[in-house]
Structure formats: C-alpha cells, structure tokens
Design a protein around this motif. Structure first.
Motif, PDB file in Angstrom:
ATOM      1  N   UNK A  64     -31.559  17.676   5.647  1.00  0.00           N
ATOM      2  CA  UNK A  64     -30.810  17.862   4.524  1.00  0.00           C
ATOM      3  C   UNK A  64     -30.997  19.253   3.883  1.00  0.00           C
ATOM      4  N   UNK A  80     -38.275  18.336  -4.346  1.00  0.00           N
ATOM      5  CA  UNK A  80     -39.204  17.191  -5.012  1.00  0.00           C
ATOM      6  C   UNK A  80     -38.316  16.360  -6.045  1.00  0.00           C
ATOM      7  N   UNK A  81     -37.630  17.209  -6.703  1.00  0.00           N
ATOM      8  CA  UNK A  81     -36.668  16.511  -7.737  1.00  0.00           C
ATOM      9  C   UNK A  81     -35.807  15.518  -7.041  1.00  0.00           C
ATOM     10  N   UNK A  82     -35.107  16.275  -5.754  1.00  0.00           N
ATOM     11  CA  UNK A  82     -34.040  15.730  -5.248  1.00  0.00           C
ATOM     12  C   UNK A  82     -34.632  14.567  -4.324  1.00  0.00           C
ATOM     13  N   UNK A  85     -25.978  22.885   2.641  1.00  0.00           N
ATOM     14  CA  UNK A  85     -26.579  23.125   1.261  1.00  0.00           C
ATOM     15  C   UNK A  85     -27.396  24.527   0.942  1.00  0.00           C
ATOM     16  N   UNK A  86     -27.652  24.772  -0.069  1.00  0.00           N
ATOM     17  CA  UNK A  86     -28.013  26.129  -0.407  1.00  0.00           C
ATOM     18  C   UNK A  86     -29.745  26.197  -0.056  1.00  0.00           C
ATOM     19  N   UNK A  87     -30.364  27.095  -0.213  1.00  0.00           N
ATOM     20  CA  UNK A  87     -31.878  26.831  -0.111  1.00  0.00           C
ATOM     21  C   UNK A  87     -32.522  26.390  -1.368  1.00  0.00           C
ATOM     22  N   UNK A  88     -33.482  25.609  -1.169  1.00  0.00           N
ATOM     23  CA  UNK A  88     -34.008  24.934  -2.160  1.00  0.00           C
ATOM     24  C   UNK A  88     -35.587  25.099  -2.292  1.00  0.00           C
ATOM     25  N   UNK A  89     -35.971  25.468  -3.585  1.00  0.00           N
ATOM     26  CA  UNK A  89     -37.374  25.674  -3.735  1.00  0.00           C
ATOM     27  C   UNK A  89     -38.252  24.399  -3.771  1.00  0.00           C
ATOM     28  N   UNK A  90     -39.346  24.051  -3.623  1.00  0.00           N
ATOM     29  CA  UNK A  90     -40.424  23.142  -3.375  1.00  0.00           C
ATOM     30  C   UNK A  90     -39.883  22.232  -4.673  1.00  0.00           C
ATOM     31  N   UNK A  91     -40.090  22.700  -5.768  1.00  0.00           N
ATOM     32  CA  UNK A  91     -39.886  22.030  -6.941  1.00  0.00           C
ATOM     33  C   UNK A  91     -38.543  21.202  -7.043  1.00  0.00           C
ATOM     34  N   UNK A  92     -37.505  21.964  -6.732  1.00  0.00           N
ATOM     35  CA  UNK A  92     -36.167  21.338  -6.615  1.00  0.00           C
ATOM     36  C   UNK A  92     -36.377  20.294  -5.401  1.00  0.00           C
ATOM     37  N   UNK A 110     -37.310  12.763  -4.759  1.00  0.00           N
ATOM     38  CA  UNK A 110     -37.644  11.564  -5.587  1.00  0.00           C
ATOM     39  C   UNK A 110     -36.529  10.675  -6.057  1.00  0.00           C
ATOM     40  N   UNK A 111     -35.341  11.520  -6.397  1.00  0.00           N
ATOM     41  CA  UNK A 111     -33.899  10.900  -6.897  1.00  0.00           C
ATOM     42  C   UNK A 111     -33.504  10.215  -5.782  1.00  0.00           C
ATOM     43  N   UNK A 112     -33.469  10.412  -4.686  1.00  0.00           N
ATOM     44  CA  UNK A 112     -33.058   9.623  -3.116  1.00  0.00           C
ATOM     45  C   UNK A 112     -34.005   8.371  -3.021  1.00  0.00           C
TER      46      UNK A 112
END
Lengths: 269, 269
Positions: free
Chosen positions: A33, A10-12, A1-8, A14-16
């Motif tokens: 992950x 949090x979105x992911x 997986x690529x690098x994710x910022x905090x906001x991203x 939350x979804x899971x």
C-alpha cells in the motif's frame, strides 16, 4: 498512492486495523500500500501498539505462521466501561420505559449504533479467546447487538427466523417452549447457513428463563454445531437457574414495579 | 492519562473519529484527553485530514458554531468501491444461490459484518448531505445493512416489525400490498419510536415493485414523518416504475434463469 509521511501512515494503518478488529493483516499488505520497507511498517505498527496499550484501547497482536501478520485486539479502558455501563443502566431504568405486561421498552437503546457498538465490544470481550465460526442470534431485537459482536470478532452472523421463509430455501425448524410465556414457538434456519462442526456463540438482547437460548442449542445440534457460550445484554435475576449451562449478561434485571414505575437493573461489570 | 507523542495521539484520535463517522467532536474533547494545547491538537487533526484525503478514505470537516468541532466524513477510494462492487456482483451471481421460486440466497452476504459495513458506507454516501433524524428498515434481512448505514450517518435506527409485538407497547400499524406477491401484509412500529416532523431514509436489502418502500412511506406519514429517500442493495430492472418516486440501488438485477442457473446482476457504480 502518493508518498506518505510516518504520521499519515499511522493514521491510515490505525483506520484499517480498527475497522476490522481481530482481522489478520500481513505486513505485506501495508508494504504494498505504501511502497515502503517492511521495517518501516513494523515501526509504524509498534507506535500504534504503544498508543493502544497506553490508552487502554486494545492491543496489536502478532500472529505467527504462514497466514500470519498482525491484528487489532479491541478493548476499552475499564473506567470507560464502568461509565458506559452505569449510564446505560440509568437509561434502562427510566420509569417511562415500562410497558403494560411488565416489559421494558428498549428499542431506542438497542438500535442506536453507538450504544450497540460499545455493548457489542464489551460483550465480545468475553468470547475473544474462543475459537468461533459464527455469531448466532434470533430475530429481531438482538440483531444490532449481535451484529456489533460479530464485527468485533470478525465472524459472520447467522439470524435465526421465527418462521420459515420462502426466500431462504430449505430450512431446519425446531419447536421450543419459551421459558417465560410457556408458549410453543418455532425457529428456523436455512440449511445452507452453516456446516457441521461449527462453533458458535449465541447473542440476544434479553434472557429470562433461557428458553430461546435452549432452543438455539437444540437447533444448532440439528446442524451438528456447538454453542460455545451465550451472551445477552440483560438477564433477569429470577429464575436463578436458566435452561442453559452458562451465559454472560452485561446487566441483571432484579425487578420491575409496574405500580411505582421502578426498574431495578444493575450492571454486572 | 500518560503523556503521548504526536504519532501516538494521531493513532488514538484517528481511532476515535473513525469509530463514529459524522459525529462532531469539539477540540476540547481531545485537549482534555491529552492535556495538551489546542494548537497541538489542531496540528494532529490537520495531519489526519491530509492522510484521509490523500488516501481517498474520507475527510475531516470543521463544523462551525456553538456545538462546533470536527467530524470525520467517511469515504472509500472510487477504485476500491468498484473492486468491491464487482466482487459482490460476482458473489451474488453464483448459480447455486438460486432458490426455488426464483429467489437468490443472500444471507451469507447480507450478514457478514465486513461486507455489510462496506455496502453501508457506500450507500450512506448518497445520504450524507441530507438532514436526517433516523434510518428506517423493516425486519429482517435488511437490518445489518441498515445498521451499517445508520452507523456511518451517526443516526439511530428504527426497525419496523411485520406484526405488532407486546414487548414494544402501543404501536401504529398499516396494511400494505406487497408489490410483487400482491399479498396484503402488515407492518407496525411502536408509537414512541419517532416524533412528528422527523426526516428518515428507508434502507432495505431488495426492491422489486417498491411495495414495502411505499408501505414505509405510508407508515411514516402516520407518524408525521417524511421519507427523504430510499436505499437498497439490489433493485430489479422490472418493473421500471417503482411505487416510490426515488431510490438508490447499488445493484440492479436484470434476471434470474432458474433453468440455466444464470443470475444477471450488475453494479450501478
């Protein structure tokens, strides 16, 4: 997986978590992950927890011990529950729902995923603290609601059949008297469905005298399983005493007037 | 509602969008909820969109026009689909699933909400671009899968009954020949279930010759409705030609050996 910022993240996350309410996720799952530090993930989750609590949409609980981690405990703001329940009561009271024989046509409500989901979430709230193994229902109309409850509780569903099916192998069948029609009916469940000692909650769309719920209780006894509670969308006000000790009904049906088309159904929230 | 920080809003907006895949939300819905500027909400949504695309978990589409807004288009990373499908194929191939008569016991798989949800999401992916009004299934085993598909497509479910039920009012019934058993069976759907001109997709757990799917096609014709496509979890490799023109099967069953206990079932992904 690529690098994710905090906001991203949090979105992911939350979804899971929301996709599997009440399922325990170890923090390592998210650490792997996102290839990031546990402390970072902990901070992400603290933010999600705050957001859920502040919005009344549930909570994130920490689960201690070897299989520990976090789980999302779902909820809806109480005012939203009331709005939903009142809207549903209004829908169910539409005069053109009355079917000859004094029944109420409910398929369009019971089978709409968004409505079934919200009913299921509200109903599941009453059983979330029980230590359950299965959600049980009987075909057919209660299945979507029972599935929604099972989803929220993260438990498998068992569907009791009205007759024994060749495709399901050896089964245990019982006869029971439908409380309202006084007819003898059969229900049947595949022998391999559940093991002795299981704890279940029975979910159905409708309860009149509770004959079906009592039948499920008897069937579960044959399996050595215990019905911890019963949950229905609608119960009738009469008879007051049902054939089962306890149940949760989101709505009570006080009466149907086939002549005037009036259906008196009220939310119990 | 209290004031929310960006990352809290992102968590809440993600939750709402994911709970109702394919449902269109106007930006004003979130503007009202958070009492914040439209541009702020747009930025929140752009972050969620990025997170979903980067993680392979779907996309956020803008919907133009009067009833426009945004909707979450769900997906799963392709590698995760493969892992899931292979795990499911393995589960379905367990030798102790064989039931006398050459059936496979599948209830524990079909009725587990998490599995049904993922199957439903993968299957729904094939129909997401269709202009549909309903998802249709026939009782009983396909209901949880059909419900999961309906949830992803944000469409109501119709459940066709094996016999006419007094609680559902006047109904249209048809007789059909089950392709595999060659028995004449009946199926029935309440008259008020759908209106003429509706477009539906039929979802079931299993397809052998396609007799049931053909029956649904005929039943829908009686309603003036069109079956746009059929989707099943498992189809048998034989007969090659089914009684319906087209269908999507996530798995193919190549054979069951009741003697050795071998089940040859493979993912089509």
């Amino acid at each position: 997986m690529q690098e994710f910022k905090r906001n991203e993240r949090i979105s992911i996350i939350t979804k899971i978590l929301m996709e599997h309410p009440n399922r325990i996720y170890g923090l390592d799952f998210f650490v792997d992950m996102f290839k990031t530090a546990k402390s970072t993930i902990s901070e992400d989750i603290a933010i999600i927890k705050d957001a859920m609590i502040k919005s009344g949409m549930g909570d994130i609980h920490a689960v201690l011990g070897a299989g520990g981690g976090i789980r999302y405990v779902p909820d809806i703001p109480y005012e939203d529950k009331l709005v939903f329940a009142n809207r549903l009561a209004e829908m169910m009271s539409q005069p053109d729902r009355i079917i000859p024989g004094g029944y109420i046509y409910m398929n369009d409500i019971m089978y709409r995923p968004d409505l079934a989901d919200t009913m299921g979430l509200i109903l599941a709230g009453y059983f979330m603290k029980e230590d359950l193994d299965y959600v049980v229902t009987v075909e057919t109309k209660g299945i979507p609601l029972a599935m929604a409850v099972a989803r929220q509780l993260d438990k498998p569903l068992l569907i009791v059949r009205r007759e024994n099916r060749v495709t399901e192998g050896s089964a245990i069948s019982i006869n029971y008297v439908s409380g309202s029609s006084r007819r003898i009916q059969t229900m049947s469940l595949s022998r391999r469905s559940l093991s002795s000692g299981s704890r279940v909650v029975f979910i159905d769309d409708f309860m009149k005298a509770g004959g079906t719920a009592k039948g499920i209780l008897d069937l579960m006894k044959e399996f050595g399983a215990e019905v911890v509670n019963n949950g229905v969308l609608v119960a009738t006000s009469i008879p007051v005493d049902k054939l089962v000790d306890k149940y949760i009904a989101l709505f009570t049906l006080y009466g149907i007037d086939e002549f005037t088309g009036e259906i008196d159904i009220r939310s119990n929230l």
